[in-house]
Each structure stands twice: as C-alpha cells, then as structure tokens.
Write a protein that holds these residues in place. Structure first.
Motif, PDB file in Angstrom:
ATOM      1  N   ASN A   3       0.818  -1.205   0.000  1.00  0.00           N
ATOM      2  CA  ASN A   3       0.000   0.000   0.000  1.00  0.00           C
ATOM      3  C   ASN A   3       0.856   1.260   0.000  1.00  0.00           C
ATOM      4  N   LEU A   4       0.339   2.288  -0.656  1.00  0.00           N
ATOM      5  CA  LEU A   4       0.974   3.605  -0.687  1.00  0.00           C
ATOM      6  C   LEU A   4       0.125   4.570   0.118  1.00  0.00           C
ATOM      7  N   SER A   5       0.691   5.097   1.206  1.00  0.00           N
ATOM      8  CA  SER A   5       0.049   6.142   1.995  1.00  0.00           C
ATOM      9  C   SER A   5       0.789   7.450   1.746  1.00  0.00           C
ATOM     10  N   VAL A   6       0.055   8.494   1.423  1.00  0.00           N
ATOM     11  CA  VAL A   6       0.654   9.788   1.120  1.00  0.00           C
ATOM     12  C   VAL A   6       0.602  10.680   2.358  1.00  0.00           C
ATOM     13  N   ASN A   7       1.765  11.128   2.779  1.00  0.00           N
ATOM     14  CA  ASN A   7       1.866  12.067   3.897  1.00  0.00           C
ATOM     15  C   ASN A   7       1.649  13.476   3.353  1.00  0.00           C
ATOM     16  N   ILE A   8       0.619  14.157   3.831  1.00  0.00           N
ATOM     17  CA  ILE A   8       0.237  15.448   3.259  1.00  0.00           C
ATOM     18  C   ILE A   8       0.711  16.637   4.107  1.00  0.00           C
ATOM     19  N   ASN A   9       1.657  16.414   4.998  1.00  0.00           N
ATOM     20  CA  ASN A   9       2.165  17.510   5.826  1.00  0.00           C
ATOM     21  C   ASN A   9       2.676  18.683   4.990  1.00  0.00           C
ATOM     22  N   LYS A  10       3.421  18.385   3.907  1.00  0.00           N
ATOM     23  CA  LYS A  10       4.010  19.455   3.115  1.00  0.00           C
ATOM     24  C   LYS A  10       2.947  20.325   2.432  1.00  0.00           C
ATOM     25  N   VAL A  11       1.800  19.748   2.152  1.00  0.00           N
ATOM     26  CA  VAL A  11       0.705  20.531   1.591  1.00  0.00           C
ATOM     27  C   VAL A  11       0.227  21.544   2.625  1.00  0.00           C
ATOM     28  N   ALA A  12       0.151  21.111   3.877  1.00  0.00           N
ATOM     29  CA  ALA A  12      -0.239  22.021   4.953  1.00  0.00           C
ATOM     30  C   ALA A  12       0.817  23.099   5.188  1.00  0.00           C
ATOM     31  N   THR A  13       2.095  22.737   5.031  1.00  0.00           N
ATOM     32  CA  THR A  13       3.165  23.729   5.175  1.00  0.00           C
ATOM     33  C   THR A  13       3.000  24.853   4.156  1.00  0.00           C
ATOM     34  N   LEU A  14       2.707  24.489   2.914  1.00  0.00           N
ATOM     35  CA  LEU A  14       2.498  25.487   1.866  1.00  0.00           C
ATOM     36  C   LEU A  14       1.290  26.356   2.187  1.00  0.00           C
ATOM     37  N   ASP A  24      -5.924  23.423  -0.164  1.00  0.00           N
ATOM     38  CA  ASP A  24      -6.853  22.823   0.802  1.00  0.00           C
ATOM     39  C   ASP A  24      -6.410  21.383   1.065  1.00  0.00           C
ATOM     40  N   VAL A  25      -5.987  21.081   2.283  1.00  0.00           N
ATOM     41  CA  VAL A  25      -5.451  19.748   2.560  1.00  0.00           C
ATOM     42  C   VAL A  25      -6.511  18.660   2.441  1.00  0.00           C
ATOM     43  N   VAL A  26      -7.752  18.987   2.773  1.00  0.00           N
ATOM     44  CA  VAL A  26      -8.816  17.985   2.647  1.00  0.00           C
ATOM     45  C   VAL A  26      -9.058  17.666   1.181  1.00  0.00           C
ATOM     46  N   ARG A  27      -9.143  18.681   0.359  1.00  0.00           N
ATOM     47  CA  ARG A  27      -9.324  18.450  -1.086  1.00  0.00           C
ATOM     48  C   ARG A  27      -8.155  17.665  -1.658  1.00  0.00           C
ATOM     49  N   PHE A  28      -6.932  17.996  -1.218  1.00  0.00           N
ATOM     50  CA  PHE A  28      -5.755  17.285  -1.716  1.00  0.00           C
ATOM     51  C   PHE A  28      -5.832  15.802  -1.346  1.00  0.00           C
ATOM     52  N   ALA A  29      -6.224  15.500  -0.115  1.00  0.00           N
ATOM     53  CA  ALA A  29      -6.355  14.102   0.306  1.00  0.00           C
ATOM     54  C   ALA A  29      -7.379  13.362  -0.545  1.00  0.00           C
ATOM     55  N   ILE A  30      -8.497  14.018  -0.808  1.00  0.00           N
ATOM     56  CA  ILE A  30      -9.540  13.395  -1.632  1.00  0.00           C
ATOM     57  C   ILE A  30      -9.029  13.135  -3.046  1.00  0.00           C
ATOM     58  N   GLU A  48       1.908  22.933  15.493  1.00  0.00           N
ATOM     59  CA  GLU A  48       1.005  23.000  14.340  1.00  0.00           C
ATOM     60  C   GLU A  48       1.641  23.728  13.157  1.00  0.00           C
ATOM     61  N   ARG A  49       2.932  23.527  12.949  1.00  0.00           N
ATOM     62  CA  ARG A  49       3.607  24.234  11.855  1.00  0.00           C
ATOM     63  C   ARG A  49       3.224  23.691  10.485  1.00  0.00           C
ATOM     64  N   HIS A  50       2.623  22.521  10.445  1.00  0.00           N
ATOM     65  CA  HIS A  50       2.059  22.043   9.173  1.00  0.00           C
ATOM     66  C   HIS A  50       0.629  21.540   9.425  1.00  0.00           C
ATOM     67  N   ILE A  51       0.421  20.276   9.633  1.00  0.00           N
ATOM     68  CA  ILE A  51      -0.930  19.778   9.915  1.00  0.00           C
ATOM     69  C   ILE A  51      -1.394  20.268  11.281  1.00  0.00           C
ATOM     70  N   ARG A  52      -2.589  20.791  11.307  1.00  0.00           N
ATOM     71  CA  ARG A  52      -3.195  21.269  12.548  1.00  0.00           C
ATOM     72  C   ARG A  52      -4.147  20.219  13.112  1.00  0.00           C
ATOM     73  N   ILE A 217       5.386  14.896  -2.856  1.00  0.00           N
ATOM     74  CA  ILE A 217       4.847  16.237  -3.078  1.00  0.00           C
ATOM     75  C   ILE A 217       5.792  17.048  -3.966  1.00  0.00           C
ATOM     76  N   SER A 218       7.098  16.890  -3.761  1.00  0.00           N
ATOM     77  CA  SER A 218       8.073  17.591  -4.600  1.00  0.00           C
ATOM     78  C   SER A 218       7.979  17.132  -6.049  1.00  0.00           C
ATOM     79  N   ASP A 219       7.869  15.826  -6.258  1.00  0.00           N
ATOM     80  CA  ASP A 219       7.744  15.308  -7.622  1.00  0.00           C
ATOM     81  C   ASP A 219       6.486  15.834  -8.299  1.00  0.00           C
ATOM     82  N   ALA A 220       5.420  15.996  -7.523  1.00  0.00           N
ATOM     83  CA  ALA A 220       4.158  16.467  -8.098  1.00  0.00           C
ATOM     84  C   ALA A 220       4.284  17.885  -8.644  1.00  0.00           C
ATOM     85  N   LEU A 221       5.199  18.672  -8.101  1.00  0.00           N
ATOM     86  CA  LEU A 221       5.416  20.023  -8.625  1.00  0.00           C
ATOM     87  C   LEU A 221       5.974  19.992 -10.041  1.00  0.00           C
TER      88      LEU A 221
END
Length: 243
Positions: A3-14, A24-30, A48-52, A217-221
């Motif tokens: 399984n691949l789980s994506v850590n979305i902390n960096k999205v929250a940092t941005l 929007d971190v929720v939209r990104f997760a979806i 809370e410097r990234h995910i709150r 997340i970096s590759d996605a850029l």
C-alpha cells in the motif's frame, strides 16, 4: 501489492505560509484517493507548523481509504487519536521541536510507556505501529508491547542507496524478516522516492505499506499529481511471474 500512503504535511506547510486555505489539505487528500492511493498520513506536531489538529478532525470523515496519524504519544496526541479513531496510529519518538523524524524508538528504554499507549489504542480498535530502526532486537521488543506493526526508518537506506544499494537494503531485509517472525506487519518510511523505492520494494519481503510525503509532493510540482502517484504506484507493483 504494497500500500501507498501519502503524507500530506508538506501541503499544509504550503498552505500555512499564506495563512489562508490554499492549498486545501482535505481536497488534496480526496484527490490523492481518487488517483488510487491506499491511505493518507498526517503528523500533527505540537506547534502546528504544518498539519493542525483541526485538519485531523476535518480529514476523518473525508478519508475513505486508510487514515494514519503519526506522532509522539503525549497526552494531547493520545486524546486526539482516541477522538478521531483512525485506522492506524504510528508512534514516533520525535521531540516537540524536531524538524523531522531522525531515529526510531529506543524501545527498551520506553517499554512501559509504549506498552500502555498501545493498549489504549488497541482497546479503541486502532491498529498501532511503532517507528523503529532496522534492528531485530528493537523489533522483538516492539512485538512485546502488543503493537500490530513496526515502521522501519528508511533514511539510512536512502542515504546509502547511490553508493551501494545492496548493502543499503540488507539491514531492512533482515529487519522485515524479524518483524514477520514476531507476527508484526511491516511499514516503511522516510526519504523513500522514485529513485530508490522500486528496489526497496523488490528486495524487502512482507512489506505492507510505505508512507511517503516530501519526495512525492516535490515530484508532483514537476510531474503533476496524477503522473506522480501513478509512478509511485508502479514502483510498488508485484514482480511479474517468471516465464
């Protein structure tokens, strides 16, 4: 398939850099789930410097795959996890001011605390994983806490991959076999990337899940999110049977 789980902390940092809700971190997760990932990982830190903590609450009904919450088992963290009830919680030994994870648990020195924490989550029906170095002795102790899985800290593998990938992966092969022998599932994460993931997956047996954030997340850029997730999933496909 692992399984691949994506850590979305960096999205929250941005998002936090502007103080608004973009991205929007929720939209990104979806969106990640729509593209075929098997889980979403978050690591809410005390500052809370990234995910709150509010993100964690909002993500719970939105995540339809596996929700994995990482963190140090402070009283506040335990309360949050028991409130949200994710499918999995990953216990990490990070100090509150740590930039990122830098080592697995000294399980022996923290045995009592880890065992009590695992019991609380088990009673709530939450699968528990303990973040460890690729050390068979630490893994055996982790099994004694009652945990369901270990997550192998893979930065040493990533650092050594370019110079000698066979030597780099060898401790993780041994660690995964040790975990399987103790009845533990095996997760892995930290600095896994498109450069080194396929080889790790090919060599390490019994691998249930990888959690990847910064590199993905970096590759996605560069590549876009659909192409990036497709590329990571390709790295995790089972090997084709021999003719």
């Amino acid at each position: 398939m692992t399984n691949l789980s994506v850590n979305i902390n960096k999205v929250a940092t941005l998002r936090n850099s502007r103080g608004e809700n973009m991205p929007d971190v929720v939209r990104f997760a979806i969106e990640c789930e729509k593209l075929g990932v098997n889980g979403i990982t978050v690591h809410p830190r005390p500052d809370e410097r990234h995910i709150r903590r509010s993100d964690v609450i909002q993500l719970r009904p939105a995540v339809k795959t596996e929700f994995n919450i990482e963190g140090y088992p402070s009283a506040e963290f335990i309360k949050l996890v028991l409130t949200v009830k994710p499918e999995q919680v990953t216990l990490v030994p990070d100090a509150p001011d740590a930039l990122t994870s830098s080592a697995g648990w000294d399980v022996g020195a923290n045995m009592e605390m880890l065992t009590e924490t695992v019991e609380k989550f088990r009673d709530a029906g939450i699968r528990t994983s303990i973040f460890v170095d690729p050390d068979p002795e630490a893994i055996k102790l982790a099994a004694k806490t009652g945990a369901d899985r270990v997550e192998l800290y893979t930065k040493p593998y990533a650092d050594a991959y370019a110079s000698d990938r066979e030597a780099a992966v060898a401790p993780f092969v041994e660690a995964s076999r040790a975990a399987h022998g103790c009845g533990l599932g095996v997760n892995a994460g930290h600095d896994l990337s498109l450069a080194n993931l396929a080889f790790f997956h090919e060599r390490v047996p019994y691998l249930n899940e990888v959690s990847i954030g910064h590199a993905l997340i970096s590759d996605a850029l560069y590549l876009g999110l659909p192409a990036t997730i497709a590329a990571y999933r390709e790295c995790l496909r089972p090997a084709a049977p021999a003719e």
